[in-house]
Design a protein around this motif. Sequence first.
Motif, PDB file in Angstrom:
ATOM      1  N   LYS A 184       0.825  -1.201   0.000  1.00  0.00           N
ATOM      2  CA  LYS A 184       0.000   0.000   0.000  1.00  0.00           C
ATOM      3  C   LYS A 184       0.862   1.255   0.000  1.00  0.00           C
ATOM      4  N   ILE A 185       1.942   1.212   0.761  1.00  0.00           N
ATOM      5  CA  ILE A 185       2.766   2.416   0.861  1.00  0.00           C
ATOM      6  C   ILE A 185       3.456   2.722  -0.470  1.00  0.00           C
ATOM      7  N   GLN A 186       3.876   1.686  -1.213  1.00  0.00           N
ATOM      8  CA  GLN A 186       4.494   1.935  -2.520  1.00  0.00           C
ATOM      9  C   GLN A 186       3.490   2.542  -3.493  1.00  0.00           C
ATOM     10  N   GLY A 187       2.268   2.071  -3.461  1.00  0.00           N
ATOM     11  CA  GLY A 187       1.235   2.634  -4.327  1.00  0.00           C
ATOM     12  C   GLY A 187       0.997   4.098  -4.025  1.00  0.00           C
ATOM     13  N   LYS A 188       0.903   4.433  -2.730  1.00  0.00           N
ATOM     14  CA  LYS A 188       0.710   5.829  -2.349  1.00  0.00           C
ATOM     15  C   LYS A 188       1.918   6.678  -2.751  1.00  0.00           C
ATOM     16  N   MET A 189       3.114   6.133  -2.581  1.00  0.00           N
ATOM     17  CA  MET A 189       4.318   6.890  -2.942  1.00  0.00           C
ATOM     18  C   MET A 189       4.346   7.198  -4.436  1.00  0.00           C
ATOM     19  N   PHE A 190       4.014   6.225  -5.258  1.00  0.00           N
ATOM     20  CA  PHE A 190       4.020   6.457  -6.702  1.00  0.00           C
ATOM     21  C   PHE A 190       2.913   7.421  -7.127  1.00  0.00           C
ATOM     22  N   ILE A 191       1.763   7.354  -6.483  1.00  0.00           N
ATOM     23  CA  ILE A 191       0.690   8.283  -6.827  1.00  0.00           C
ATOM     24  C   ILE A 191       1.082   9.708  -6.446  1.00  0.00           C
ATOM     25  N   TRP A 192       1.675   9.897  -5.264  1.00  0.00           N
ATOM     26  CA  TRP A 192       2.149  11.235  -4.881  1.00  0.00           C
ATOM     27  C   TRP A 192       3.278  11.696  -5.791  1.00  0.00           C
ATOM     28  N   LEU A 193       4.156  10.777  -6.174  1.00  0.00           N
ATOM     29  CA  LEU A 193       5.228  11.131  -7.105  1.00  0.00           C
ATOM     30  C   LEU A 193       4.652  11.575  -8.445  1.00  0.00           C
ATOM     31  N   SER A 194       3.623  10.897  -8.906  1.00  0.00           N
ATOM     32  CA  SER A 194       3.025  11.272 -10.185  1.00  0.00           C
ATOM     33  C   SER A 194       2.364  12.652 -10.109  1.00  0.00           C
ATOM     34  N   ILE A 195       1.767  12.979  -8.965  1.00  0.00           N
ATOM     35  CA  ILE A 195       1.181  14.319  -8.810  1.00  0.00           C
ATOM     36  C   ILE A 195       2.280  15.378  -8.857  1.00  0.00           C
ATOM     37  N   PHE A 196       3.406  15.101  -8.197  1.00  0.00           N
ATOM     38  CA  PHE A 196       4.533  16.033  -8.234  1.00  0.00           C
ATOM     39  C   PHE A 196       5.075  16.189  -9.651  1.00  0.00           C
ATOM     40  N   ILE A 197       5.226  15.067 -10.359  1.00  0.00           N
ATOM     41  CA  ILE A 197       5.746  15.132 -11.733  1.00  0.00           C
ATOM     42  C   ILE A 197       4.782  15.901 -12.634  1.00  0.00           C
ATOM     43  N   LEU A 198       3.482  15.726 -12.442  1.00  0.00           N
ATOM     44  CA  LEU A 198       2.503  16.474 -13.231  1.00  0.00           C
ATOM     45  C   LEU A 198       2.624  17.977 -12.981  1.00  0.00           C
ATOM     46  N   ALA A 199       2.762  18.350 -11.720  1.00  0.00           N
ATOM     47  CA  ALA A 199       2.917  19.771 -11.400  1.00  0.00           C
ATOM     48  C   ALA A 199       4.192  20.329 -12.033  1.00  0.00           C
ATOM     49  N   MET A 200       5.285  19.560 -11.946  1.00  0.00           N
ATOM     50  CA  MET A 200       6.543  20.014 -12.538  1.00  0.00           C
ATOM     51  C   MET A 200       6.462  20.066 -14.066  1.00  0.00           C
ATOM     52  N   ALA A 201       5.721  19.157 -14.661  1.00  0.00           N
ATOM     53  CA  ALA A 201       5.565  19.170 -16.116  1.00  0.00           C
ATOM     54  C   ALA A 201       4.816  20.409 -16.564  1.00  0.00           C
ATOM     55  N   ILE A 202       3.776  20.787 -15.828  1.00  0.00           N
ATOM     56  CA  ILE A 202       3.021  21.985 -16.180  1.00  0.00           C
ATOM     57  C   ILE A 202       3.888  23.227 -16.007  1.00  0.00           C
ATOM     58  N   VAL A 203       4.589  23.321 -14.877  1.00  0.00           N
ATOM     59  CA  VAL A 203       5.466  24.475 -14.639  1.00  0.00           C
ATOM     60  C   VAL A 203       6.563  24.538 -15.688  1.00  0.00           C
TER      61      VAL A 203
ATOM     62  N   ALA B 214      -1.651  -8.519   3.819  1.00  0.00           N
ATOM     63  CA  ALA B 214      -0.790  -7.447   4.320  1.00  0.00           C
ATOM     64  C   ALA B 214       0.622  -7.997   4.520  1.00  0.00           C
ATOM     65  N   MET B 215       1.579  -7.228   4.095  1.00  0.00           N
ATOM     66  CA  MET B 215       2.971  -7.629   4.227  1.00  0.00           C
ATOM     67  C   MET B 215       3.582  -6.912   5.425  1.00  0.00           C
ATOM     68  N   ALA B 216       4.803  -7.274   5.763  1.00  0.00           N
ATOM     69  CA  ALA B 216       5.456  -6.664   6.924  1.00  0.00           C
ATOM     70  C   ALA B 216       5.671  -5.170   6.717  1.00  0.00           C
ATOM     71  N   GLN B 217       5.862  -4.738   5.498  1.00  0.00           N
ATOM     72  CA  GLN B 217       6.083  -3.316   5.249  1.00  0.00           C
ATOM     73  C   GLN B 217       4.828  -2.484   5.468  1.00  0.00           C
ATOM     74  N   ASP B 218       3.658  -3.125   5.500  1.00  0.00           N
ATOM     75  CA  ASP B 218       2.417  -2.411   5.755  1.00  0.00           C
ATOM     76  C   ASP B 218       2.129  -2.253   7.253  1.00  0.00           C
ATOM     77  N   ASP B 219       2.866  -2.997   8.091  1.00  0.00           N
ATOM     78  CA  ASP B 219       2.682  -2.956   9.542  1.00  0.00           C
ATOM     79  C   ASP B 219       3.683  -1.980  10.147  1.00  0.00           C
ATOM     80  N   LYS B 220       3.198  -1.006  10.894  1.00  0.00           N
ATOM     81  CA  LYS B 220       4.084   0.001  11.480  1.00  0.00           C
ATOM     82  C   LYS B 220       4.933  -0.577  12.612  1.00  0.00           C
ATOM     83  N   GLU B 221       4.517  -1.698  13.184  1.00  0.00           N
ATOM     84  CA  GLU B 221       5.245  -2.310  14.296  1.00  0.00           C
ATOM     85  C   GLU B 221       6.157  -3.453  13.839  1.00  0.00           C
ATOM     86  N   ALA B 222       6.310  -3.658  12.553  1.00  0.00           N
ATOM     87  CA  ALA B 222       7.083  -4.791  12.037  1.00  0.00           C
ATOM     88  C   ALA B 222       8.583  -4.534  12.147  1.00  0.00           C
ATOM     89  N   ASP B 223       9.322  -5.626  12.255  1.00  0.00           N
ATOM     90  CA  ASP B 223      10.781  -5.562  12.243  1.00  0.00           C
ATOM     91  C   ASP B 223      11.283  -5.806  10.833  1.00  0.00           C
TER      92      ASP B 223
END
Length: 132
Positions: free
Chosen positions: A2-21, A58-67
Motif C-alpha cells: 500500500k505504501i508503494q502505491g501511495k508513494m508512486f501516486i504522490w510522485l506522479s502528482i509532483f511530476i505532473l505539477a513540474m511538467a506543467i510548470v 498485508a505484508m510486513a512493510q504495511d505494519d508500522k510495528e514490524a521488524d
Amino acid sequence: MKIQGKMFIWLSIFILAMAIVYGVWSKEPAGTTALFLAFGLSIMIGYYLAFTAKRVDAMAQDDKEADVADEAGDVGFFSPHSWQPLSLAIGGAFAFLGVAMGWWLLYFSAPLILIGLFGWVFEYYRGENQNQ
C-alpha cells in the motif's frame, strides 16, 4: 504494498505539477513531453500497486510495528560462479559499439552473444552443476 502505491501516486502528482510548470516556463516541447510521459508511467505503476495491494495479504512493510527481519526469506536462485554473463556483456558492448562506430564490429559481437546465451541456457545440463 500500500505504501508503494501511495508513494508512486504522490510522485506522479509532483511530476505532473513540474511538467506543467516546466512546459509553461520553458516552452520546450521535448522536456515537457518527457515529463508528461513520466507522469503517465508513474501513475500507472501507482495504480497497479494500489490495486494489487487490495488483493494480497498485508505484508510486513504495511505494519508500522514490524521488524526488518519479518520479511526475511529466500530471495531467489542465482547461478554460482557463472562466466556466461561476462560473455554476454562483452558481446553486447561490442554490438552497441558497432552501431556507433561501424557495423563490422557485429561480426565479433554475434559469436560472443551466441556463446554466452548457449552457455547460460545449458550450464545446468552438463559439468559440475548438472542436475540429477
